[in-house]
Design a protein around this motif. Structure first.
Motif, PDB file in Angstrom:
ATOM      1  N   ALA A 237       0.830  -1.209   0.000  1.00 42.93           N
ATOM      2  CA  ALA A 237       0.000   0.000   0.000  1.00 42.93           C
ATOM      3  C   ALA A 237       0.862   1.255   0.000  1.00 42.93           C
ATOM      4  N   ASP A 238       1.963   1.239   0.736  1.00 46.38           N
ATOM      5  CA  ASP A 238       2.858   2.394   0.774  1.00 46.38           C
ATOM      6  C   ASP A 238       3.608   2.559  -0.545  1.00 46.38           C
ATOM      7  N   TRP A 239       3.970   1.461  -1.175  1.00 44.26           N
ATOM      8  CA  TRP A 239       4.772   1.509  -2.398  1.00 44.26           C
ATOM      9  C   TRP A 239       3.958   2.084  -3.558  1.00 44.26           C
ATOM     10  N   GLN A 240       2.793   1.519  -3.827  1.00 42.96           N
ATOM     11  CA  GLN A 240       1.809   2.016  -4.803  1.00 42.96           C
ATOM     12  C   GLN A 240       2.338   2.270  -6.208  1.00 42.96           C
ATOM     13  N   ALA A 241       3.358   1.596  -6.662  1.00 38.94           N
ATOM     14  CA  ALA A 241       3.833   1.815  -8.032  1.00 38.94           C
ATOM     15  C   ALA A 241       4.519   0.560  -8.541  1.00 38.94           C
ATOM     16  N   GLY A 242       4.262   0.232  -9.777  1.00 37.44           N
ATOM     17  CA  GLY A 242       4.999  -0.842 -10.407  1.00 37.44           C
ATOM     18  C   GLY A 242       4.316  -2.185 -10.469  1.00 37.44           C
ATOM     19  N   GLY A 243       3.112  -2.287  -9.903  1.00 36.08           N
ATOM     20  CA  GLY A 243       2.489  -3.601  -9.908  1.00 36.08           C
ATOM     21  C   GLY A 243       1.001  -3.560  -9.657  1.00 36.08           C
ATOM     22  N   LEU A 244       0.466  -4.740  -9.454  1.00 34.62           N
ATOM     23  CA  LEU A 244      -0.959  -4.919  -9.222  1.00 34.62           C
ATOM     24  C   LEU A 244      -1.172  -5.651  -7.904  1.00 34.62           C
ATOM     25  N   VAL A 245      -2.248  -5.310  -7.227  1.00 34.12           N
ATOM     26  CA  VAL A 245      -2.584  -5.950  -5.954  1.00 34.12           C
ATOM     27  C   VAL A 245      -3.688  -6.964  -6.197  1.00 34.12           C
ATOM     28  N   ALA A 246      -3.462  -8.176  -5.701  1.00 36.65           N
ATOM     29  CA  ALA A 246      -4.436  -9.258  -5.851  1.00 36.65           C
ATOM     30  C   ALA A 246      -4.955  -9.645  -4.468  1.00 36.65           C
ATOM     31  N   ARG A 247      -6.224  -9.430  -4.239  1.00 37.20           N
ATOM     32  CA  ARG A 247      -6.811  -9.662  -2.919  1.00 37.20           C
ATOM     33  C   ARG A 247      -7.314 -11.088  -2.705  1.00 37.20           C
ATOM     34  N   ASP A 248      -7.518 -11.831  -3.801  1.00 36.42           N
ATOM     35  CA  ASP A 248      -8.005 -13.210  -3.674  1.00 36.42           C
ATOM     36  C   ASP A 248      -7.581 -14.000  -4.902  1.00 36.42           C
ATOM     37  N   GLY A 249      -7.939 -15.279  -4.930  1.00 38.48           N
ATOM     38  CA  GLY A 249      -7.525 -16.149  -6.025  1.00 38.48           C
ATOM     39  C   GLY A 249      -7.991 -15.678  -7.391  1.00 38.48           C
ATOM     40  N   ASP A 250      -9.216 -15.191  -7.471  1.00 33.42           N
ATOM     41  CA  ASP A 250      -9.715 -14.686  -8.745  1.00 33.42           C
ATOM     42  C   ASP A 250      -8.916 -13.480  -9.216  1.00 33.42           C
ATOM     43  N   ALA A 251      -8.573 -12.607  -8.284  1.00 29.23           N
ATOM     44  CA  ALA A 251      -7.782 -11.425  -8.635  1.00 29.23           C
ATOM     45  C   ALA A 251      -6.371 -11.819  -9.078  1.00 29.23           C
ATOM     46  N   TRP A 252      -5.793 -12.832  -8.431  1.00 27.27           N
ATOM     47  CA  TRP A 252      -4.470 -13.304  -8.861  1.00 27.27           C
ATOM     48  C   TRP A 252      -4.537 -13.768 -10.309  1.00 27.27           C
ATOM     49  N   TYR A 253      -5.538 -14.564 -10.621  1.00 27.27           N
ATOM     50  CA  TYR A 253      -5.689 -15.063 -11.985  1.00 27.27           C
ATOM     51  C   TYR A 253      -5.847 -13.897 -12.958  1.00 27.27           C
TER      52      TYR A 253
END
Length: 117
Positions: free
Chosen positions: A51-67
């Motif tokens: 949350a502090d970094w906020q740059a360069g990637g994506l956050v996946a909160r669950d298995g569906d989001a990871w996919y």
């Protein structure tokens, strides 16, 4: 940590899955920083460091989001490049700000101890 640059040089995307627990909430942003320096996009579980970094990637909160995040990065090379560049800029900015503060502290300390000329 000494092999982190070698490890990251072998990746196209850094994956940082973490269980929700006190230990993982206390982890630093070292992997995110290292990925940023290399311009490597990432997918990570939510955490304070992410949350502090906020740059360069994506956050996946669950298995569906990871996919979904992984599929999106596989299908969109331009997104990988964009996220990698955002991470690089964040890493450069963080280190510059950190070093500037350190140098200012040293200069203040020297100034406080110098004799009038």
């Amino acid at each position: 940590a000494w092999d982190r640059p070698v490890t990251l040089s072998q990746l196209d995307v850094l994956l940082l899955p973490q269980q929700e627990n006190a230990f993982n909430r206390s982890l630093s942003d070292q992997w995110l920083m290292a990925a940023g320096v290399r311009g490597l996009p990432w997918v990570a579980s939510p955490s304070p460091a992410v949350a502090d970094w906020q740059a360069g990637g994506l956050v996946a909160r669950d298995g569906d989001a990871w996919y979904s995040c992984l599929r999106q990065l596989c299908r969109e090379p331009s997104l990988r490049a964009e996220l990698g560049e955002a991470g690089r800029q964040r890493a450069e900015g963080r280190e510059t700000a950190h070093l500037a503060g350190d140098w200012q502290a040293v200069i203040r300390r020297i100034g406080a101890h110098s004799e009038p000329g």
